[in-house]
Design a protein around this motif. Structure first.
Motif, mmCIF file in Angstrom:
data_model
loop_
_atom_site.group_PDB
_atom_site.id
_atom_site.type_symbol
_atom_site.label_atom_id
_atom_site.label_comp_id
_atom_site.label_asym_id
_atom_site.label_seq_id
_atom_site.Cartn_x
_atom_site.Cartn_y
_atom_site.Cartn_z
ATOM 1 N N LEU A 154 -1.386 -7.214 3.935
ATOM 2 C CA LEU A 154 -2.064 -6.300 4.869
ATOM 3 C C LEU A 154 -1.069 -5.433 5.644
ATOM 4 C CD1 LEU A 154 -4.893 -8.637 6.246
ATOM 5 C CD2 LEU A 154 -4.965 -7.062 4.296
ATOM 6 N N ILE A 155 -0.028 -5.000 4.934
ATOM 7 C CA ILE A 155 0.973 -4.100 5.501
ATOM 8 C C ILE A 155 0.964 -2.798 4.712
ATOM 9 C CG2 ILE A 155 3.421 -3.725 5.964
ATOM 10 C CD1 ILE A 155 2.118 -5.911 7.688
ATOM 11 N N ASP A 156 0.876 -1.679 5.417
ATOM 12 C CA ASP A 156 0.904 -0.362 4.786
ATOM 13 C C ASP A 156 2.246 0.295 5.096
ATOM 14 O OD1 ASP A 156 0.039 1.799 3.367
ATOM 15 O OD2 ASP A 156 -1.852 2.016 4.447
ATOM 16 N N HIS A 157 3.057 0.497 4.067
ATOM 17 C CA HIS A 157 4.399 1.062 4.252
ATOM 18 C C HIS A 157 4.336 2.533 4.653
ATOM 19 C CE1 HIS A 157 8.421 2.550 3.274
ATOM 20 N NE2 HIS A 157 8.842 1.305 3.214
ATOM 21 N N LEU A 158 3.407 3.268 4.061
ATOM 22 C CA LEU A 158 3.106 4.679 4.347
ATOM 23 C C LEU A 158 4.066 5.686 3.711
ATOM 24 C CD1 LEU A 158 1.985 4.603 8.106
ATOM 25 C CD2 LEU A 158 0.553 4.614 6.059
ATOM 26 N N GLU A 159 5.199 5.244 3.172
ATOM 27 C CA GLU A 159 6.149 6.204 2.600
ATOM 28 C C GLU A 159 6.426 5.961 1.122
ATOM 29 O OE1 GLU A 159 9.557 7.296 4.948
ATOM 30 O OE2 GLU A 159 8.707 6.350 6.716
ATOM 31 N N LEU A 160 5.579 5.202 0.454
ATOM 32 C CA LEU A 160 5.860 4.839 -0.933
ATOM 33 C C LEU A 160 5.351 5.846 -1.954
ATOM 34 C CD1 LEU A 160 5.407 0.968 -0.847
ATOM 35 C CD2 LEU A 160 7.504 2.325 -0.709
ATOM 36 N N SER A 161 4.755 6.947 -1.499
ATOM 37 C CA SER A 161 4.465 8.030 -2.437
ATOM 38 C C SER A 161 5.765 8.732 -2.818
ATOM 39 C CB SER A 161 3.477 9.030 -1.831
ATOM 40 O OG SER A 161 3.971 9.532 -0.606
ATOM 41 N N PHE A 171 1.659 4.491 -7.441
ATOM 42 C CA PHE A 171 1.053 5.043 -8.659
ATOM 43 C C PHE A 171 1.127 6.572 -8.660
ATOM 44 C CE2 PHE A 171 -2.743 6.728 -10.861
ATOM 45 C CZ PHE A 171 -2.391 6.362 -12.155
ATOM 46 N N SER A 172 0.893 7.206 -7.523
ATOM 47 C CA SER A 172 0.974 8.669 -7.441
ATOM 48 C C SER A 172 2.361 9.160 -7.832
ATOM 49 C CB SER A 172 0.636 9.138 -6.023
ATOM 50 O OG SER A 172 -0.710 8.873 -5.714
ATOM 51 N N SER A 173 3.383 8.435 -7.388
ATOM 52 C CA SER A 173 4.752 8.786 -7.751
ATOM 53 C C SER A 173 4.980 8.612 -9.247
ATOM 54 C CB SER A 173 5.732 7.907 -6.968
ATOM 55 O OG SER A 173 7.047 8.093 -7.419
ATOM 56 N N PHE A 174 4.438 7.539 -9.797
ATOM 57 C CA PHE A 174 4.573 7.243 -11.228
ATOM 58 C C PHE A 174 3.922 8.348 -12.064
ATOM 59 C CE2 PHE A 174 3.128 5.056 -15.122
ATOM 60 C CZ PHE A 174 4.315 4.480 -15.544
ATOM 61 N N VAL A 175 2.748 8.802 -11.640
ATOM 62 C CA VAL A 175 2.042 9.876 -12.349
ATOM 63 C C VAL A 175 2.883 11.148 -12.370
ATOM 64 C CG1 VAL A 175 0.056 11.436 -12.243
ATOM 65 C CG2 VAL A 175 -0.269 8.982 -11.919
ATOM 66 N N SER A 176 3.488 11.476 -11.235
ATOM 67 C CA SER A 176 4.317 12.680 -11.155
ATOM 68 C C SER A 176 5.552 12.569 -12.037
ATOM 69 C CB SER A 176 4.745 12.923 -9.704
ATOM 70 O OG SER A 176 3.634 13.150 -8.880
ATOM 71 N N MET A 177 6.183 11.404 -12.024
ATOM 72 C CA MET A 177 7.415 11.233 -12.788
ATOM 73 C C MET A 177 7.175 11.342 -14.288
ATOM 74 S SD MET A 177 10.270 8.239 -12.705
ATOM 75 C CE MET A 177 11.119 9.103 -11.394
ATOM 76 N N GLU A 206 3.912 -4.526 -8.856
ATOM 77 C CA GLU A 206 3.640 -5.918 -8.474
ATOM 78 C C GLU A 206 4.055 -6.181 -7.032
ATOM 79 O OE1 GLU A 206 5.840 -7.951 -11.472
ATOM 80 O OE2 GLU A 206 4.236 -7.839 -12.975
ATOM 81 N N ALA A 207 5.207 -5.623 -6.638
ATOM 82 C CA ALA A 207 5.669 -5.794 -5.259
ATOM 83 C C ALA A 207 4.740 -5.076 -4.284
ATOM 84 C CB ALA A 207 7.101 -5.274 -5.121
ATOM 85 N N ALA A 208 4.256 -3.894 -4.672
ATOM 86 C CA ALA A 208 3.323 -3.147 -3.822
ATOM 87 C C ALA A 208 2.017 -3.925 -3.650
ATOM 88 C CB ALA A 208 3.050 -1.778 -4.434
ATOM 89 N N TYR A 209 1.574 -4.563 -4.717
ATOM 90 C CA TYR A 209 0.374 -5.415 -4.669
ATOM 91 C C TYR A 209 0.562 -6.549 -3.659
ATOM 92 C CZ TYR A 209 -2.725 -9.152 -6.454
ATOM 93 O OH TYR A 209 -3.630 -10.180 -6.583
ATOM 94 N N LYS A 210 1.737 -7.173 -3.667
ATOM 95 C CA LYS A 210 2.012 -8.265 -2.726
ATOM 96 C C LYS A 210 2.082 -7.749 -1.287
ATOM 97 C CE LYS A 210 4.331 -11.182 -6.123
ATOM 98 N NZ LYS A 210 5.616 -11.756 -6.599
ATOM 99 N N LEU A 211 2.572 -6.529 -1.120
ATOM 100 C CA LEU A 211 2.584 -5.919 0.211
ATOM 101 C C LEU A 211 1.150 -5.653 0.673
ATOM 102 C CD1 LEU A 211 4.965 -5.196 2.048
ATOM 103 C CD2 LEU A 211 4.828 -2.847 1.191
ATOM 104 N N ASP A 212 0.302 -5.224 -0.256
ATOM 105 C CA ASP A 212 -1.115 -5.018 0.067
ATOM 106 C C ASP A 212 -1.784 -6.328 0.474
ATOM 107 O OD1 ASP A 212 -1.056 -2.285 -0.419
ATOM 108 O OD2 ASP A 212 -1.644 -2.492 -2.520
ATOM 109 N N LEU A 213 -1.468 -7.407 -0.248
ATOM 110 C CA LEU A 213 -2.043 -8.713 0.085
ATOM 111 C C LEU A 213 -1.591 -9.188 1.466
ATOM 112 C CD1 LEU A 213 -1.729 -10.694 -3.289
ATOM 113 C CD2 LEU A 213 -3.766 -9.596 -2.332
#
Length: 236
Positions: free
Chosen positions: A152-159, A194-200, A143-150
């Motif tokens: 228009l900021i790309d963190h780039l290190e959230l994988s 999500f990629s991190s979640f899939v791996s975990m 949900e927080a990542a969605y708000k960051l997307d809204l």
């Protein structure tokens, strides 16, 4: 909380990793002019015999006392940092429209003064909680990542989110460390988390979710609820 000491106590630390007297004097004078009245010997990292909240390749993070704001964090640019300024990081954080990053009170080339967060890093939280609790936290991170997307900021290190996500005492989450972040018309922080979640959780049947995320990234942010519903179904 550790002992509150005068800024003069960190005159060598303030120019880490080496001491430059005139720069140290300038930085201490600047912090005092900004209302910083002292620094706490507090944190899980020790640098030059002094406890700090964190130490990275570009900066050192200190807990300080501000005459008006109370306890806040100061991020101090290291003298050997490859980054010539912290201004972009502070500016990017200030652009976020939702309460998913620390509040930024001031930034310039050498300092970012921001909100102190009382919580635990995701990297430590995963060692203490059950899978069920971790899934609930990850939903909040989504949900927080969605708000960051809204925003228009790309963190780039959230994988690799574990050291970039703080879980607060009230259960909310906030993102940290925007050194590499940038403005973007098509950010997808949600994709990286999500990629991190899939791996975990070693999920396998997720091709349909990746398809949804691809459409989401193209601008269809209204797909967020469908994506979350699909994620929850994939782990049942």
């Amino acid at each position: 909380m550790g002992e509150l000491v005068d800024l003069s106590s960190i005159r060598k630390l303030i120019t880490y990793p080496y001491y430059v007297e005139d720069i140290s004097d300038f930085r201490i004078k600047k912090l005092r002019s900004l209302g910083i009245r002292g620094v706490y010997n507090y944190g899980s990292v020790v640098v030059n015999g002094f406890k700090v909240l964190g130490k990275g390749h570009a900066s050192i993070v200190l807990l300080v006392s501000h005459e008006l704001l109370g306890d806040v964090v100061v991020k101090v640019r290291r003298l050997d940092s490859k980054r010539s300024s912290l201004t972009n990081e502070g500016y990017i954080m200030s652009l976020v429209k939702y309460d998913v990053v620390p509040k930024v009170y001031y930034y310039d080339d050498d300092f970012i003064i921001m909100e102190y967060l009382d919580g635990i890093l995701l990297s430590n939280y995963v060692k203490l909680c059950s899978d069920e609790e971790l899934i609930k936290v990850f939903i909040k991170v989504f949900e927080a990542a969605y708000k960051l997307d809204l925003s228009l900021i790309d963190h780039l290190e959230l994988s690799r989110p574990y050291k970039h996500v703080m879980i607060l005492r009230d259960g909310n989450v906030k993102f940290l460390d925007f050194e590499s972040a940038r403005s973007s018309k098509t950010p997808c922080n949600l994709c990286r988390v999500f990629s991190s979640f899939v791996s975990m959780f070693k999920l396998k049947e997720v091709s349909h979710i990746r398809t949804l995320l691809k459409t989401y990234k193209s601008g269809k942010k209204e797909l967020f609820k469908d994506i979350i519903d699909s994620i929850l179904l994939s782990i049942k």
